[in-house]
Scaffold this motif. Sequence first.
Motif, PDB file in Angstrom:
ATOM      1  N   ILE A   1       0.838  -1.209   0.000  1.00  0.00           N
ATOM      2  CA  ILE A   1       0.000   0.000   0.000  1.00  0.00           C
ATOM      3  C   ILE A   1       0.872   1.257   0.000  1.00  0.00           C
ATOM      4  O   ILE A   1       0.606   2.211  -0.735  1.00  0.00           O
ATOM      5  CB  ILE A   1      -0.984   0.007   1.184  1.00  0.00           C
ATOM      6  CG1 ILE A   1      -2.037  -1.091   0.998  1.00  0.00           C
ATOM      7  CG2 ILE A   1      -1.654   1.377   1.345  1.00  0.00           C
ATOM      8  CD1 ILE A   1      -2.932  -0.923  -0.210  1.00  0.00           C
ATOM      9  N   ALA A   2       1.919   1.283   0.801  1.00  0.00           N
ATOM     10  CA  ALA A   2       2.818   2.450   0.823  1.00  0.00           C
ATOM     11  C   ALA A   2       3.429   2.687  -0.561  1.00  0.00           C
ATOM     12  O   ALA A   2       3.445   3.823  -1.053  1.00  0.00           O
ATOM     13  CB  ALA A   2       3.915   2.264   1.871  1.00  0.00           C
ATOM     14  N   GLY A   3       3.894   1.629  -1.195  1.00  0.00           N
ATOM     15  CA  GLY A   3       4.483   1.761  -2.532  1.00  0.00           C
ATOM     16  C   GLY A   3       3.459   2.153  -3.575  1.00  0.00           C
ATOM     17  O   GLY A   3       3.733   2.981  -4.460  1.00  0.00           O
ATOM     18  N   ALA A   4       2.268   1.581  -3.488  1.00  0.00           N
ATOM     19  CA  ALA A   4       1.214   1.899  -4.458  1.00  0.00           C
ATOM     20  C   ALA A   4       0.759   3.345  -4.314  1.00  0.00           C
ATOM     21  O   ALA A   4       0.520   4.037  -5.305  1.00  0.00           O
ATOM     22  CB  ALA A   4       0.034   0.945  -4.282  1.00  0.00           C
ATOM     23  N   CYS A   5       0.650   3.820  -3.083  1.00  0.00           N
ATOM     24  CA  CYS A   5       0.245   5.221  -2.859  1.00  0.00           C
ATOM     25  C   CYS A   5       1.298   6.180  -3.390  1.00  0.00           C
ATOM     26  O   CYS A   5       0.964   7.186  -4.027  1.00  0.00           O
ATOM     27  CB  CYS A   5      -0.029   5.473  -1.384  1.00  0.00           C
ATOM     28  SG  CYS A   5      -1.606   4.799  -0.832  1.00  0.00           S
ATOM     29  N   LYS A   6       2.554   5.869  -3.140  1.00  0.00           N
ATOM     30  CA  LYS A   6       3.623   6.729  -3.652  1.00  0.00           C
ATOM     31  C   LYS A   6       3.576   6.763  -5.174  1.00  0.00           C
ATOM     32  O   LYS A   6       3.632   7.841  -5.783  1.00  0.00           O
ATOM     33  CB  LYS A   6       4.980   6.240  -3.152  1.00  0.00           C
ATOM     34  CG  LYS A   6       6.114   7.153  -3.528  1.00  0.00           C
ATOM     35  CD  LYS A   6       7.396   6.764  -2.837  1.00  0.00           C
ATOM     36  CE  LYS A   6       8.453   7.820  -3.135  1.00  0.00           C
ATOM     37  NZ  LYS A   6       9.670   7.596  -2.388  1.00  0.00           N
ATOM     38  N   LEU A   7       3.473   5.605  -5.798  1.00  0.00           N
ATOM     39  CA  LEU A   7       3.404   5.519  -7.256  1.00  0.00           C
ATOM     40  C   LEU A   7       2.200   6.277  -7.803  1.00  0.00           C
ATOM     41  O   LEU A   7       2.317   7.075  -8.735  1.00  0.00           O
ATOM     42  CB  LEU A   7       3.348   4.047  -7.685  1.00  0.00           C
ATOM     43  CG  LEU A   7       3.189   3.764  -9.178  1.00  0.00           C
ATOM     44  CD1 LEU A   7       4.351   4.341  -9.975  1.00  0.00           C
ATOM     45  CD2 LEU A   7       3.060   2.255  -9.408  1.00  0.00           C
ATOM     46  N   ALA A   8       1.037   6.066  -7.218  1.00  0.00           N
ATOM     47  CA  ALA A   8      -0.190   6.699  -7.713  1.00  0.00           C
ATOM     48  C   ALA A   8      -0.188   8.204  -7.501  1.00  0.00           C
ATOM     49  O   ALA A   8      -0.374   8.980  -8.452  1.00  0.00           O
ATOM     50  CB  ALA A   8      -1.417   6.077  -7.039  1.00  0.00           C
ATOM     51  N   PHE A   9       0.014   8.628  -6.274  1.00  0.00           N
ATOM     52  CA  PHE A   9      -0.205  10.035  -5.940  1.00  0.00           C
ATOM     53  C   PHE A   9       0.965  10.947  -6.278  1.00  0.00           C
ATOM     54  O   PHE A   9       0.776  12.149  -6.449  1.00  0.00           O
ATOM     55  CB  PHE A   9      -0.642  10.156  -4.483  1.00  0.00           C
ATOM     56  CG  PHE A   9      -1.937   9.422  -4.236  1.00  0.00           C
ATOM     57  CD1 PHE A   9      -3.115   9.846  -4.830  1.00  0.00           C
ATOM     58  CD2 PHE A   9      -1.968   8.279  -3.458  1.00  0.00           C
ATOM     59  CE1 PHE A   9      -4.304   9.156  -4.641  1.00  0.00           C
ATOM     60  CE2 PHE A   9      -3.154   7.579  -3.259  1.00  0.00           C
ATOM     61  CZ  PHE A   9      -4.325   8.025  -3.859  1.00  0.00           C
ATOM     62  N   GLU A  10       2.160  10.394  -6.418  1.00  0.00           N
ATOM     63  CA  GLU A  10       3.282  11.201  -6.898  1.00  0.00           C
ATOM     64  C   GLU A  10       3.435  11.076  -8.410  1.00  0.00           C
ATOM     65  O   GLU A  10       3.875  12.008  -9.070  1.00  0.00           O
ATOM     66  CB  GLU A  10       4.574  10.819  -6.181  1.00  0.00           C
ATOM     67  CG  GLU A  10       4.528  11.224  -4.702  1.00  0.00           C
ATOM     68  CD  GLU A  10       5.795  10.906  -3.943  1.00  0.00           C
ATOM     69  OE1 GLU A  10       6.870  10.749  -4.571  1.00  0.00           O
ATOM     70  OE2 GLU A  10       5.710  10.817  -2.698  1.00  0.00           O
ATOM     71  N   GLY A  11       3.046   9.935  -8.961  1.00  0.00           N
ATOM     72  CA  GLY A  11       3.146   9.716 -10.401  1.00  0.00           C
ATOM     73  C   GLY A  11       1.909  10.133 -11.179  1.00  0.00           C
ATOM     74  O   GLY A  11       1.902  10.100 -12.400  1.00  0.00           O
ATOM     75  N   LEU A  12       0.844  10.497 -10.458  1.00  0.00           N
ATOM     76  CA  LEU A  12      -0.424  10.929 -11.066  1.00  0.00           C
ATOM     77  C   LEU A  12      -1.010   9.864 -11.996  1.00  0.00           C
ATOM     78  O   LEU A  12      -1.413  10.146 -13.129  1.00  0.00           O
ATOM     79  CB  LEU A  12      -0.250  12.260 -11.809  1.00  0.00           C
ATOM     80  CG  LEU A  12       0.257  13.425 -10.959  1.00  0.00           C
ATOM     81  CD1 LEU A  12       0.437  14.675 -11.808  1.00  0.00           C
ATOM     82  CD2 LEU A  12      -0.676  13.695  -9.777  1.00  0.00           C
ATOM     83  N   VAL A  13      -1.067   8.635 -11.478  1.00  0.00           N
ATOM     84  CA  VAL A  13      -1.607   7.512 -12.247  1.00  0.00           C
ATOM     85  C   VAL A  13      -2.499   6.647 -11.360  1.00  0.00           C
ATOM     86  O   VAL A  13      -2.323   6.613 -10.142  1.00  0.00           O
ATOM     87  CB  VAL A  13      -0.466   6.622 -12.824  1.00  0.00           C
ATOM     88  CG1 VAL A  13       0.366   7.372 -13.848  1.00  0.00           C
ATOM     89  CG2 VAL A  13       0.418   6.060 -11.723  1.00  0.00           C
TER      90      VAL A  13
END
Length: 170
Positions: free
Chosen positions: A141-153
């Motif tokens: 979840i931590a990795g997915a949130c970073k990827l989604a919310f910083e990567g805008l995807v």
Amino acid sequence: METWSSTLARALKANGVRMITYVPDEVTGHLLDQLHADPECTVVCATREEEAVSVLAGAYLGGKRGAIVLQGSGLGNSLNALSSLVIAYQIPMLLIISERGRLGEFNPAQVPFGRAIPRILDALGVQLFPLDSAERIDEVIAGACKLAFEGLVPVALTLPTLMTGGKTLR
């Protein structure tokens, strides 16, 4: 001892996810009950998956991090909203997908789409990660949130039947 659903609810909150939309599903009922009970979370039941996607898009524009909780077969209903709104306008969100059509499936109508989900998401450029053990939920979840919310995807996460127990025939 924490269950997979309580671990997931806690991990979402720890990573700033406060807006949850969903279409009711037997597999994710415990998770949704916990999120509904949390006064810091806004949890919205939608009538269809594409409606849930649109609510999250609006929440993001209003400054909230969000996740949609949906059944694998419901992903098909959300594809147009995902591709023409979320992906096109770089709106981040988590897609938490309970598996259908995979190990232990009792309904043969669920199998074709369940098998196709990874390829469909790949065709849209949406990365998919399994939440394959309760012990790794925090990390994923931590990795997915970073990827989604910083990567805008959008980022998709599956809840495999081996962890959740899947949907049961009554």
